[in-house]
Enzyme design. Sequence first.
Site, PDB file in Angstrom:
ATOM      1  N   LYS A  30     -23.193  45.501 -30.369  1.00 19.77           N
ATOM      2  CA  LYS A  30     -24.163  46.342 -29.660  1.00 19.77           C
ATOM      3  C   LYS A  30     -23.491  47.528 -28.984  1.00 19.77           C
ATOM      4  O   LYS A  30     -22.564  47.370 -28.193  1.00 19.77           O
ATOM      5  CB  LYS A  30     -24.920  45.530 -28.604  1.00 19.77           C
ATOM      6  CG  LYS A  30     -26.025  46.325 -27.910  1.00 19.77           C
ATOM      7  CD  LYS A  30     -26.700  45.501 -26.820  1.00 19.77           C
ATOM      8  CE  LYS A  30     -27.846  46.292 -26.205  1.00 19.77           C
ATOM      9  NZ  LYS A  30     -27.418  47.572 -25.588  1.00 19.77           N
ATOM     10  N   THR A  72     -16.305  44.185 -18.194  1.00 21.91           N
ATOM     11  CA  THR A  72     -16.652  45.533 -17.754  1.00 21.91           C
ATOM     12  C   THR A  72     -16.450  45.637 -16.251  1.00 21.91           C
ATOM     13  O   THR A  72     -16.853  44.733 -15.507  1.00 21.91           O
ATOM     14  CB  THR A  72     -18.114  45.861 -18.100  1.00 21.91           C
ATOM     15  OG1 THR A  72     -18.327  45.645 -19.493  1.00 21.91           O
ATOM     16  CG2 THR A  72     -18.456  47.298 -17.755  1.00 21.91           C
ATOM     17  N   ASN A  98      -9.644  41.560 -15.448  1.00 19.35           N
ATOM     18  CA  ASN A  98      -8.621  41.723 -16.478  1.00 19.35           C
ATOM     19  C   ASN A  98      -8.409  40.361 -17.143  1.00 19.35           C
ATOM     20  O   ASN A  98      -8.186  39.365 -16.447  1.00 19.35           O
ATOM     21  CB  ASN A  98      -7.313  42.229 -15.855  1.00 19.35           C
ATOM     22  CG  ASN A  98      -6.327  42.731 -16.872  1.00 19.35           C
ATOM     23  OD1 ASN A  98      -6.026  42.049 -17.848  1.00 19.35           O
ATOM     24  ND2 ASN A  98      -5.814  43.932 -16.669  1.00 19.35           N
ATOM     25  N   HIS A 131      -4.026  54.502 -15.728  1.00 17.15           N
ATOM     26  CA  HIS A 131      -4.802  54.174 -16.926  1.00 17.15           C
ATOM     27  C   HIS A 131      -5.006  55.423 -17.776  1.00 17.15           C
ATOM     28  O   HIS A 131      -4.761  56.543 -17.346  1.00 17.15           O
ATOM     29  CB  HIS A 131      -6.162  53.579 -16.555  1.00 17.15           C
ATOM     30  CG  HIS A 131      -6.118  52.111 -16.276  1.00 17.15           C
ATOM     31  ND1 HIS A 131      -5.874  51.602 -15.025  1.00 17.15           N
ATOM     32  CD2 HIS A 131      -6.275  51.035 -17.096  1.00 17.15           C
ATOM     33  CE1 HIS A 131      -5.896  50.279 -15.079  1.00 17.15           C
ATOM     34  NE2 HIS A 131      -6.125  49.907 -16.321  1.00 17.15           N
ATOM     35  N   HIS A 132      -5.537  55.194 -18.962  1.00 17.16           N
ATOM     36  CA  HIS A 132      -5.871  56.283 -19.881  1.00 17.16           C
ATOM     37  C   HIS A 132      -6.984  57.153 -19.293  1.00 17.16           C
ATOM     38  O   HIS A 132      -7.757  56.728 -18.427  1.00 17.16           O
ATOM     39  CB  HIS A 132      -6.303  55.716 -21.235  1.00 17.16           C
ATOM     40  CG  HIS A 132      -7.352  54.653 -21.123  1.00 17.16           C
ATOM     41  ND1 HIS A 132      -8.697  54.934 -21.029  1.00 17.16           N
ATOM     42  CD2 HIS A 132      -7.248  53.302 -21.060  1.00 17.16           C
ATOM     43  CE1 HIS A 132      -9.382  53.809 -20.940  1.00 17.16           C
ATOM     44  NE2 HIS A 132      -8.522  52.803 -20.952  1.00 17.16           N
ATOM     45  N   LYS A 135     -10.854  56.096 -18.948  1.00 19.58           N
ATOM     46  CA  LYS A 135     -11.339  55.056 -18.038  1.00 19.58           C
ATOM     47  C   LYS A 135     -12.273  55.671 -17.008  1.00 19.58           C
ATOM     48  O   LYS A 135     -11.926  56.651 -16.343  1.00 19.58           O
ATOM     49  CB  LYS A 135     -10.180  54.341 -17.356  1.00 19.58           C
ATOM     50  CG  LYS A 135     -10.638  53.154 -16.512  1.00 19.58           C
ATOM     51  CD  LYS A 135      -9.496  52.221 -16.190  1.00 19.58           C
ATOM     52  CE  LYS A 135      -9.982  51.014 -15.400  1.00 19.58           C
ATOM     53  NZ  LYS A 135     -10.961  50.214 -16.160  1.00 19.58           N
ATOM     54  N   THR A 142      -8.817  45.783 -12.001  1.00 17.64           N
ATOM     55  CA  THR A 142      -7.568  45.042 -11.789  1.00 17.64           C
ATOM     56  C   THR A 142      -6.939  45.424 -10.456  1.00 17.64           C
ATOM     57  O   THR A 142      -6.473  44.562  -9.705  1.00 17.64           O
ATOM     58  CB  THR A 142      -6.588  45.314 -12.943  1.00 17.64           C
ATOM     59  OG1 THR A 142      -7.207  44.938 -14.172  1.00 17.64           O
ATOM     60  CG2 THR A 142      -5.288  44.553 -12.761  1.00 17.64           C
TER      61      THR A 142
END
Length: 232
Positions: A30, A72, A98, A131-132, A135, A142
């Site tokens: 989905k 999520t 996480n 983070h990337h 995000k 986390t």
Amino acid sequence: MNIALLGYGKMGKVIERIALERGHAIVLRKTRQDSFEGLETADVAIDFSIPDAAVENITACLQNGIPVVSGTTGWLAQYEAMKALCEKQNGAFLYGSNFSLGVNLFFELNQKLAQLMAKFPQYAVDMEEIHHTQKLDKPSGTAITLAEGLLPYTPFTQWSLEAEATDKLYIDVKRENDVPGTHSIFYRSAVDTIEIKHTAHNREGFAYGAVLAAEWLATRKGVFTMKDVLDL
């Protein structure tokens, strides 16, 4: 086991590959625009979507009697409502900020070190997470879990993204290209610094842990965390 994937981005695709390798079937993939058609055939659902979709996804699972694992982050203002719905429906719900096995061990190490350091006020504590750039939430789930593990052993009651807020635990948030997730806790004194750090090299660890959690949850009732899955 039949698995519904709620969210089919980069993480969803890695989860799919690992689930198939472990002999499971995917009955729903989905995205935000798709319906929940096929959800009723699932033994368990794994939600790695976006903050705006997570509550709808979890609600749909619980109302249809489908155990749901959610990774999520950024929607936790509604967490207590989802727990209450799970209990009302006699369902099964597991949230994790996480799912990496290493990160969950890191959570335990973080709390243990915080207990030790509470005796030494000459050390000031702060955190960093990287983070990337895709995000959406800041700080990461986390980082929030790590902060919540620290706070009872510090002079602080809250965390902050503002370095100037000296009455709160500072979390330095950075967004860089192609960083799956790096979290560090620093204890700094005038003479030295103690640092603990977890660095994810790819999404494999998160996905593997999510599939393990789904396998564990599928036959249970109640509200759980990864501490239950790993018996920590």
